[in-house]
Design an enzyme around this catalytic site. Sequence first.
Site, PDB file in Angstrom:
ATOM      1  CB  CYS A 137       1.008  14.784 -18.298  1.00 33.16           C
ATOM      2  SG  CYS A 137       0.183  16.229 -18.994  1.00 33.16           S
ATOM      3  CB  CYS A 185       1.430  17.791 -23.781  1.00 34.16           C
ATOM      4  SG  CYS A 185       0.956  18.181 -22.093  1.00 34.16           S
ATOM      5  CG  HIS A 203      -2.874   2.727  -2.055  1.00 35.11           C
ATOM      6  ND1 HIS A 203      -2.766   2.635  -0.693  1.00 35.11           N
ATOM      7  CD2 HIS A 203      -4.059   2.117  -2.362  1.00 35.11           C
ATOM      8  CE1 HIS A 203      -3.831   2.013  -0.190  1.00 35.11           C
ATOM      9  NE2 HIS A 203      -4.623   1.681  -1.183  1.00 35.11           N
ATOM     10  CB  CYS A 215       3.433  17.480 -19.225  1.00 28.08           C
ATOM     11  SG  CYS A 215       3.777  16.128 -20.359  1.00 28.08           S
ATOM     12  CD  GLN A 265      -2.442  -1.227   2.737  1.00 23.70           C
ATOM     13  OE1 GLN A 265      -3.444  -0.583   3.031  1.00 23.70           O
ATOM     14  NE2 GLN A 265      -1.846  -2.000   3.606  1.00 23.70           N
ATOM     15  CG  ASN A 272       0.860  -3.957  13.384  1.00 21.81           C
ATOM     16  OD1 ASN A 272       1.275  -3.062  14.114  1.00 21.81           O
ATOM     17  ND2 ASN A 272      -0.012  -3.727  12.412  1.00 21.81           N
TER      18      ASN A 272
HETATM   19  P1  NAD Z   1      -1.642   2.492   8.703  1.00 21.47           P
HETATM   20  O1  NAD Z   1      -1.000   3.830   8.760  1.00 21.47           O
HETATM   21  O2  NAD Z   1      -3.104   2.419   8.777  1.00 21.47           O
HETATM   22  O3  NAD Z   1      -1.058   1.568   9.849  1.00 21.47           O
HETATM   23  C1  NAD Z   1       0.287   1.415  10.134  1.00 21.47           C
HETATM   24  C2  NAD Z   1       0.437   0.127  10.928  1.00 21.47           C
HETATM   25  O4  NAD Z   1       1.823  -0.097  11.147  1.00 21.47           O
HETATM   26  C3  NAD Z   1      -0.223   0.164  12.312  1.00 21.47           C
HETATM   27  O5  NAD Z   1      -0.986  -1.017  12.460  1.00 21.47           O
HETATM   28  C4  NAD Z   1       0.954   0.187  13.284  1.00 21.47           C
HETATM   29  O6  NAD Z   1       0.671  -0.494  14.494  1.00 21.47           O
HETATM   30  C5  NAD Z   1       2.008  -0.536  12.471  1.00 21.47           C
HETATM   31  N1  NAD Z   1       3.397  -0.207  12.829  1.00 21.47           N
HETATM   32  C6  NAD Z   1       3.907   0.980  13.236  1.00 21.47           C
HETATM   33  N2  NAD Z   1       5.235   0.885  13.402  1.00 21.47           N
HETATM   34  C7  NAD Z   1       5.571  -0.384  13.068  1.00 21.47           C
HETATM   35  C8  NAD Z   1       6.799  -1.094  13.031  1.00 21.47           C
HETATM   36  N3  NAD Z   1       7.974  -0.518  13.358  1.00 21.47           N
HETATM   37  N4  NAD Z   1       6.788  -2.395  12.656  1.00 21.47           N
HETATM   38  C9  NAD Z   1       5.606  -3.004  12.320  1.00 21.47           C
HETATM   39  N5  NAD Z   1       4.415  -2.383  12.343  1.00 21.47           N
HETATM   40  C10 NAD Z   1       4.404  -1.090  12.717  1.00 21.47           C
HETATM   41  O7  NAD Z   1      -1.042   1.820   7.425  1.00 21.47           O
HETATM   42  P2  NAD Z   1      -1.735   1.221   6.169  1.00 21.47           P
HETATM   43  O8  NAD Z   1      -2.541   0.053   6.603  1.00 21.47           O
HETATM   44  O9  NAD Z   1      -0.676   1.074   5.176  1.00 21.47           O
HETATM   45  O10 NAD Z   1      -2.741   2.352   5.596  1.00 21.47           O
HETATM   46  C11 NAD Z   1      -2.461   3.692   5.519  1.00 21.47           C
HETATM   47  C12 NAD Z   1      -2.377   4.299   4.130  1.00 21.47           C
HETATM   48  O11 NAD Z   1      -1.345   5.251   4.195  1.00 21.47           O
HETATM   49  C13 NAD Z   1      -2.027   3.395   3.004  1.00 21.47           C
HETATM   50  O12 NAD Z   1      -2.939   3.656   2.020  1.00 21.47           O
HETATM   51  C14 NAD Z   1      -0.641   3.839   2.520  1.00 21.47           C
HETATM   52  O13 NAD Z   1      -0.673   3.984   1.118  1.00 21.47           O
HETATM   53  C15 NAD Z   1      -0.467   5.206   3.087  1.00 21.47           C
HETATM   54  N6  NAD Z   1       0.859   5.572   3.599  1.00 21.47           N
HETATM   55  C16 NAD Z   1       1.996   5.156   2.994  1.00 21.47           C
HETATM   56  C17 NAD Z   1       3.215   5.520   3.498  1.00 21.47           C
HETATM   57  C18 NAD Z   1       4.460   5.056   2.807  1.00 21.47           C
HETATM   58  O14 NAD Z   1       4.469   4.943   1.583  1.00 21.47           O
HETATM   59  N7  NAD Z   1       5.513   4.769   3.562  1.00 21.47           N
HETATM   60  C19 NAD Z   1       3.300   6.302   4.647  1.00 21.47           C
HETATM   61  C20 NAD Z   1       2.115   6.733   5.235  1.00 21.47           C
HETATM   62  C21 NAD Z   1       0.896   6.351   4.725  1.00 21.47           C
END
Ligand code: NAD
Length: 248
Positions: free
Chosen positions: A127, A151, A119, A148, A101, A215
Amino acid sequence: MNNLILEAAELIKNSKHTTAFTGAGISVESGIPPFRGKNGLWSKYDPNVLDLDRFYANSEKAWVVIREIFYDFFGKAKPNFAHNFLARLEEYGKLHAIITQNIDNLHQEGGSKNVYEFHGTANAMVCVLCDNKILSDKVDLTNLPPQCPKCKKGVLKPDFIFFGEGIPEQAYMNSLKETEKANVFIIIGSTGTVMPACMLPEKAKFNGAKIIEINTEPSNFSHSITDIFLQGKATEICKQLDELVFKV
Ligand code: NAD
């Protein structure tokens, strides 16, 4: 080393098809906080920065914040042991795909090849007029909004989904396939609250996969579909699994 870790390592070693499903938690130890929660990104920034209508209405204003979060800040992060462990599992034929994600490109930087970005990614831009795609590091973000280069009329938007946008079709189809094929499904660092991504682990379970979850805290999955819950930081748990899976 507890029995649950031993059990998880055995499942990984003996699995025919393993798929990993990662969320923001896997990148926390790389310095990228999740969106929500006490120290989450939305405690500092307005989530409306990812509102598509606002982006179209004033892309220069939106881009100032987007650049700060997703390019200046995310750009400094490096993959951690958990990203590298998944890449190593893939290299030795013990992991077949990662559905992430995350939009931070850290799996690929950590060496993983078969990654489906549910995502999208901050690593590319698209663009809004001609759909031309370009790698983000080829785009000069000094003058905003970036235009872009093909274009020369449209504004570039990060190639990840904003609120309300659909899942990229190819990533969606491939993620479904990898979910259906899995007999072991490893969830790392996801609360399981973001739809429709959170349906994938459920689908894997329904298809008979064993669910291993890593987690720091229980998630929506932990008391419902998870078979083995490994509580702790992703890097610490992955270090223990690494020792067991690659032990000669
Ligand atoms: P979330 O933010 O809902 O949950 C994060 C989870 O990670 C929690 O359950 C938390 O307990 C756990 N966590 C925290 N620290 C941890 C560690 N050191 N080791 C293991 N687990 C740990 O995350 P989600 O379910 O991915 O959903 C949130 C949305 O945010 C997604 O759509 C994602 O695309 C986006 N997002 C992405 C990034 C990124 O690309 N790094 C950063 C922030 C949010």
